[in-house]
Design an enzyme around this catalytic site. Structure first.
Site, PDB file in Angstrom:
ATOM      1  N   HIS A 175      35.523 -36.642 -20.303  1.00 16.93           N
ATOM      2  CA  HIS A 175      35.573 -37.793 -21.201  1.00 16.93           C
ATOM      3  C   HIS A 175      34.611 -37.547 -22.360  1.00 16.93           C
ATOM      4  CE1 HIS A 175      37.228 -40.488 -17.803  1.00 16.93           C
ATOM      5  NE2 HIS A 175      38.191 -40.130 -18.620  1.00 16.93           N
ATOM      6  N   GLU A 178      30.923 -39.136 -23.053  1.00 16.87           N
ATOM      7  CA  GLU A 178      29.907 -39.096 -21.999  1.00 16.87           C
ATOM      8  C   GLU A 178      28.967 -37.919 -22.243  1.00 16.87           C
ATOM      9  OE1 GLU A 178      32.488 -39.307 -18.548  1.00 16.87           O
ATOM     10  OE2 GLU A 178      33.258 -41.252 -19.197  1.00 16.87           O
ATOM     11  N   HIS A 313      30.444 -37.365 -14.887  1.00 17.17           N
ATOM     12  CA  HIS A 313      30.818 -38.411 -15.833  1.00 17.17           C
ATOM     13  C   HIS A 313      29.606 -39.294 -16.060  1.00 17.17           C
ATOM     14  CE1 HIS A 313      35.300 -37.930 -15.856  1.00 17.17           C
ATOM     15  NE2 HIS A 313      34.997 -37.171 -14.824  1.00 17.17           N
ATOM     16  N   GLU A 392      28.579 -40.230 -11.552  1.00 13.42           N
ATOM     17  CA  GLU A 392      28.475 -41.065 -12.747  1.00 13.42           C
ATOM     18  C   GLU A 392      26.980 -41.119 -13.037  1.00 13.42           C
ATOM     19  OE1 GLU A 392      30.807 -42.420 -14.616  1.00 13.42           O
ATOM     20  OE2 GLU A 392      32.614 -42.549 -13.384  1.00 13.42           O
TER      21      GLU A 392
END
Ligand SMILES: *[C@@H]1O[C@H](CO)[C@@H](O)[C@H](O)[C@H]1NC(C)=O
Ligand SMILES: [Zn+2]
Length: 456
Positions: A175, A178, A313, A392
């Site tokens: 992504h 990020e 991420h 994350e």
């Protein structure tokens, strides 16, 4: 050209090129207290009038919502009429974007550092330099090219040159926005090559690491040049009007790569509307990036024992265990869920030790939201990689994607702590062992033989 002039030009370029401005955009913390609140917010999310920083809309979960200055009054009125509290937490998003783009003026351009966010060109130049500096250990590789003709590049760290080695795969930047993920992975590569910590040395040298810091180069570049909040790739094949969502049509120029993988594609938590952030693409594996990653994973499985597939991420401070579409008792549909849970739990606990950064663990469906077509679910469900996890990274949303650069190093340090622990638990459970067993055996035989000679 005079260095000062050059510097000035770089500064001007940085300031001017960023086409989308987030000047005076606000971010609100909104906490749904009831099921009704949740459904009101979910409708708001679907309408797309405001920009949700996260899609986890659940009772008592903080949702960050970004609001354009001209929509501010509407937004506040609407929520207060619905009886939902909204707390203004960021006054001007652009100020954070500018801060993140800031580069240390005193440093030479050659010097690679982790006190600011690197561009794609800088990251690629650094990969080349690292390979040049460690010719016997490091090589670079390319897994494919993007629709805008950029190479998707990675770096391989191989100390022992074994026939069928244990292999680990680390991937960031799928992504685009990020930014903390490529920064973390390049920092970890540097530690693998330079750290003097015994645990880090063992981890670096007993596994052949394949690291792709920026899996979505087109998107990453676009976040520097055009829109800091861009998430998808830049495939324009499904260009269409986004007027129905009140969005600029450019929103349709991209596919969410983490919804495009061919495992339960388009079954939940993904969209067929090209204007959304989670557009899964026209078909599974329609995108060059996801195809290149999948092919590379299969090639690693042919080369040796691919034990790790770790995706990076941001943000929310989680270590996710596959599968992302299952929660409750159904998590057990992953055959080694118990092992993965233990590995993630111990990894997260170790991560927290250094700076007291809280991390939660579980499946995405349980602790974030349901997802299908993600890379790491594919790695488990289709490719059958044993240890598959998704980080994350920082933070919890205070800055979100706009994490200040002074958090790159502390974030990376705690992540490396967790990797060492994850590897320890993985070996303890028995997924693989360091291959110095042979050496210990040889030494003992030698000792035994000398002892016998001595006795005789
Ligand atoms: C996207 O574009 C492809 C190729 O032109 C087309 O086949 C597909 O139907 C489009 N999908 C959507 C959801 O617009
Ligand atoms: Zn992501």
């Amino acid at each position: 050209m005079d260095t000062k002039v050059k510097l000035l030009l770089v500064l001007i370029a940085t300031v001017c090129v960023n086409a989308v401005s987030y000047r005076d955009y606000k971010v609100y913390d909104v906490v749904p207290k009831t099921k009704e609140d949740v459904s009101i917010l979910k409708n708001l999310l679907e309408e797309n009038k405001y920009i949700f920083w996260s899609y986890a809309v659940k009772v008592d979960n903080v949702v960050k919502i970004m609001v354009a200055p001209e929509k501010k009054d509407d937004f506040e009125k609407y929520l207060s009429s619905a009886g939902i509290d909204a707390k203004l937490v960021i006054e001007d998003v652009q100020r954070l974007v500018d801060a993140q783009l800031q580069r240390p003026v005193s440093r030479s351009q050659q010097e690679y550092n982790w006190d600011y966010y690197q561009t794609l060109d800088e990251i690629y130049a650094w990969l080349d330099k690292v390979a040049e500096d460690h010719p016997n250990v490091v090589s670079t590789f390319e897994i494919g090219t993007t629709i805008e003709n950029r190479a998707i590049r990675g770096i391989k760290i191989d100390y022992k040159k074994q026939e069928r080695p244990t292999i680990g795969f680390l991937k960031g930047g799928l992504h685009a926005r990020e930014w903390i993920t490529p920064a973390t992975l390049t920092w970890i590569v540097n530690q693998f090559l330079t750290s003097e910590d015994t645990n880090v040395r063992n981890l670096a040298e007993n596994v052949v690491w394949h690291v792709i810091p920026v899996a979505n180069p087109d998107g990453y570049v676009y976040t520097f040049t055009n829109d800091r909040m861009w998430r998808k790739n830049r495939n324009r094949a499904n260009f269409t009007s986004c007027a129905h969502l009140g969005l600029n049509d450019d929103m349709s120029n991209g596919i969410d790569l983490n919804r495009n993988f061919g495992y339960l594609w388009m079954t939940t938590g993904a969209s067929q509307d090209p204007c959304t952030q989670t557009f899964a693409g026209p078909t599974a594996f329609s995108e060059r990036e996801s195809v290149a990653i999948a092919n590379y994973i299969y090639s690693l499985q042919r080369q040796g024992n691919l034990v790790y597939y770790l995706g990076f991420h941001s943000y929310t401070q989680l270590i996710l265990v596959p599968y992302s579409h299952v929660g409750g008792a159904d998590v057990l549909s992953v055959p080694n869920y118990g092992d993965l849970f233990e590995i993630a739990a111990k990894g997260a606990a170790k991560l927290t030790e250094r700076y007291n950064t809280p991390y939660r663990i579980g499946t995405s469906a349980d602790i974030l939201y349901e997802v299908s077509g993600s890379g790491f679910d594919w790695a488990k469900g289709q490719a059958g990689v044993p240890v598959v996890l998704l980080y994350e990274l920082r933070d919890l949303g205070q800055y979100g994607f706009l994490l200040p650069a002074d958090q790159i190093v502390p974030n990376s340090e705690e992540v490396l702590d967790s990797l060492v622990e994850i590897d320890r638990v993985t070996r303890q459970i028995g997924y693989y062992h360091y291959q110095n067993g042979g050496q210990i055996l040889k030494t003992s035989i030698l000792l035994l033989v000398s002892a016998m000679l001595f006795v005789l």
